[in-house]
Enzyme design. Sequence first.
Site: not given
Length: 420
Positions: A30, A256
Site C-alpha cells: 500500500d 460502492c
Amino acid sequence: MKKIAVIGLGYVGLPLAVEFGKKQQVVGFDINQARVSELLTGVDSTLEVTPEELKEASFLKFSSAIEDINDCNIYIVTVPTPIDESNAPDLTPLRKASAMLAAVIKPNDVVIYESTVYPGATEEVCIPIIEKASGLKFNVDFFAGYSPERINPGDKVNTLTKIKKITSGSTPGIAKFVDDLYGSIITAGTHSASSIKVAEAAKVIENTQRDLNIAIINEFAKIFNILQIDTQEVLDAAGTKWNFLPFKPGLVGGHCISVDPYYLTHKAKEVGYQPEVILAGRRINDGMGQYTATQLVKAVSKQKIHVDEAKVLVLGFTFKGDCPDVRNTKIVDMVKELKSFNMHVGVYDQWASSEEVKHEYGIELISELKEGYYDAIVLAVDHSDYKNWGEEKIRSLGKEKHVLYDVKHVLKISESDIRL
Ligand SMILES: NC(=O)c1ccc[n+]([C@@H]2O[C@H](COP(=O)([O-])OP(=O)(O)OC[C@H]3O[C@@H](n4cnc5c(N)ncnc54)[C@H](O)[C@@H]3O)[C@@H](O)[C@H]2O)c1
C-alpha cells in the site's frame, strides 16, 4: 512457485491478502505508509480482519516499498475507484497503480484487477499504461485478469471465501489460471466469465440494480409519507407476495452503491446512449439526506417545538451499520440541511473515527450523550448498539417533549414518532 502482490490494502485488498497469505507467499502493498504501519502492528482499523486472522496469514508480508514486490509474478490491484465532483469516474488511483506495475512487471506475469470499473476500463485504460511504460506486449509478454470483489464490509457472515467469485482472463488459458487461483481460497466456488468486459459489467450492474431497488422504495416512502401511511407496514404487506423484493428505504452512501452506477452511466454516454432509469434512481437516492432533514423539521414544528436553535442528536454517521466507513455518508447532507434551519446538531458515532470525520467533513463528533437534553433524536444508522439500547434508553436522551425519528426502521412502529 508464483508469488502474489496485492496492491492496495483497504476493505477489499486486506481480506484478500490475508486469505492468500494463509496458503502462499504474498506481499500486501500500500502506498499509505500509515496503513502499512498499523497492519505491521497487527491492527486493522477497517475491522474487516481480526488480529488473530492477521496472525494466521503466516506467509503475508506488508510493505510500502516497491522493491518488495519486484519478485512477484501475480499482481492483484484493489485500489479505490471513486467519482469526482461531477460524478465522473476518477481512475487516477488505477492509472497510478498501473504505471507503478509497469516498472516491476516481467515476462509471463499476470495483473488481475479487482477494483470496480465500467466495462472496458481494464483493457482500454489500465493495460495500455502498462504496455507503454514497460515495453512488454499484452497477451504475448504479460497477461491480465479481472475478478470483481463482492464483499459487504461489516458483514461477518458473507465473508470473502463464502461469496462466489467471478473470474476472467485475457486469454482462455489465463482465464483458467485466474479461476484456479481464486478457486484455491474461495470455498463458495467461482464463476468463470467469458471475458474481462463481461466480468466488469457484471459487478457494476450488481450494484446498480441494488441502487435502483432502494431508489424505488425511497420513492414509495416519499409518496406514503404524504399519504400518511407507514412505509414499513406497506412493505411488510407487499412482502407477503413471493416475488416482491425485500428492500428498505434509506440513505444510500458509501463508495460502492452510490458510486458504481455512475461508472456505468459514464460509459453508456461515451458510447452514445443516454441512461434514464439509472440516473433517475441516483437523483432520488442522492436527495434522501435532505429529504430526511425536511421530514424531521416538519415533525419538530408539528410538535410545537421551536425549530430555531432546537437541539438535535444524530445517532450514527457511518454509511452503514456496524462498519467504521464514513466515505460518501449521506448523513452529512442531513446534518447540513438541519443546520440550515439553525438547529444545533450533535452527531454521535462510536464506530467512526472522529479525526477522519473532522478531516473529511469538518464535523466534530460528540463523545458523550446528555440525558434529557435533546429536542429531537435521529436514529440514522442501524448500529447493533442502538438496537440493543432500545426505545427507552434512546428516548431518555430527549427532553420531556421531543421527536424520535427512526430513519432505519430499527424500532417497532409504535416506538418512534416518525420514520422514513
Ligand atoms: N469496500 C467495499 O465494500 C467494496 C466491495 C466490493 C468492491 N469494492 C471496490 O474495490 C476497490 C477498493 O475498494 P476499498 O473499499 O478496498 O478501498 P479502500 O480505500 O478501503 O482501500 C484502497 C487502498 O488502496 C491504497 N492505494 C491507493 N492507491 C494506491 C496505489 N497506487 N498503490 C497501492 N495502494 C494504493 C489506499 O491507500 C487504500 O489503503 C474499489 O474499486 C471499490 O469500488 C469495494
